[in-house]
Design an enzyme around this catalytic site. Structure first.
Site, PDB file in Angstrom:
ATOM      1  CG  ASP A 103      -2.476   1.794  -5.138  1.00  0.00           C
ATOM      2  OD1 ASP A 103      -2.646   2.395  -6.221  1.00  0.00           O
ATOM      3  OD2 ASP A 103      -1.438   1.927  -4.441  1.00  0.00           O
ATOM      4  CE  LYS A 115      -5.371  -3.136  -2.788  1.00  0.00           C
ATOM      5  NZ  LYS A 115      -5.164  -2.116  -1.733  1.00  0.00           N
TER       6      LYS A 115
END
Length: 210
Positions: A140, A121
């Site tokens: 997320d 991420k």
């Protein structure tokens, strides 16, 4: 429509609502963004931007972070959740940047994820926003929740969700898709009170019918 068609329609509609979408984290350099993204875990971007306003004036290079006493770095970010762990990650990744990458933030996924505290991420956020490189979709909490509500994935693990989204989304939109879904999550599709009536995706979102 199938999911490949749906994701293009999602991008088209959200792009109209959120033109020129980008990360809410303030940064000047790739190193700034890397540090800010690590600080942003389980903390609002607003809080991170308050801290980094002074942090980025004090620490301008990987050498600055690497040479800083850990207690001083902790004190500089102490208003951030889990600041002790984050200070450790930042100092250790800075040391690795100096030792392995000549103090520069690498531009590949494989290299970025070798840094302490950096997963896919964080790497995706840095690659897209700092370098304009599409290596994947940053997943997320907003992207995880909304992509499932939209029927784009059935998985709950971020890595598997990312793979599902990459399969149905043209590569040039990988970075943008993440930010568009995040904006939708913050403004309209809120976890506790989704506003279906004003959502631009209302008619193509299965969850709006529930």
């Amino acid at each position: 429509m199938d999911n490949k068609e749906k994701v293009l329609e999602i991008i088209r509609r959200l792009d109209e609502r959120y033109p020129n979408v980008k990360t809410a984290l303030n940064f000047n350099t790739a190193l700034d963004l890397l540090v800010a993204t690590i600080l942003s875990a389980q903390t609002t971007d607003v809080n991170v931007n308050k801290v980094t306003e002074n942090l980025f004036k004090k620490y301008r290079t990987a050498h600055d972070y690497a040479n800083a006493p850990i207690e001083e770095l902790e004190n500089d970010i102490k208003s951030i959740n889990f600041y002790k762990n984050k200070a450790k990650y930042i100092k250790n990744l800075a040391i690795k940047l100096v030792e392995k990458f000549n103090g520069e933030v690498p531009k590949t996924m494989d290299e970025l994820v070798t840094l302490p505290g950096v997963g896919r991420k964080t790497a995706n956020i840095v690659l897209w926003n700092a370098f304009g490189i599409n290596e994947g979709v940053a997943v997320d909490t907003h992207v995880k929740r909304i992509s499932k509500l939209l029927g784009l994935t059935q998985h709950t693990e971020p890595d598997k969700i990312e793979q599902d989204l990459m399969k149905i989304t043209p590569r040039e939109y990988w970075g943008k898709l993440s930010h568009l879904l995040i904006m939708l999550g913050r403004e309209i599709c809120k976890a506790r009170a989704p506003q279906h009536k004003i959502c631009p995706l209302n008619d193509i979102c299965p969850s709006s019918k529930l």
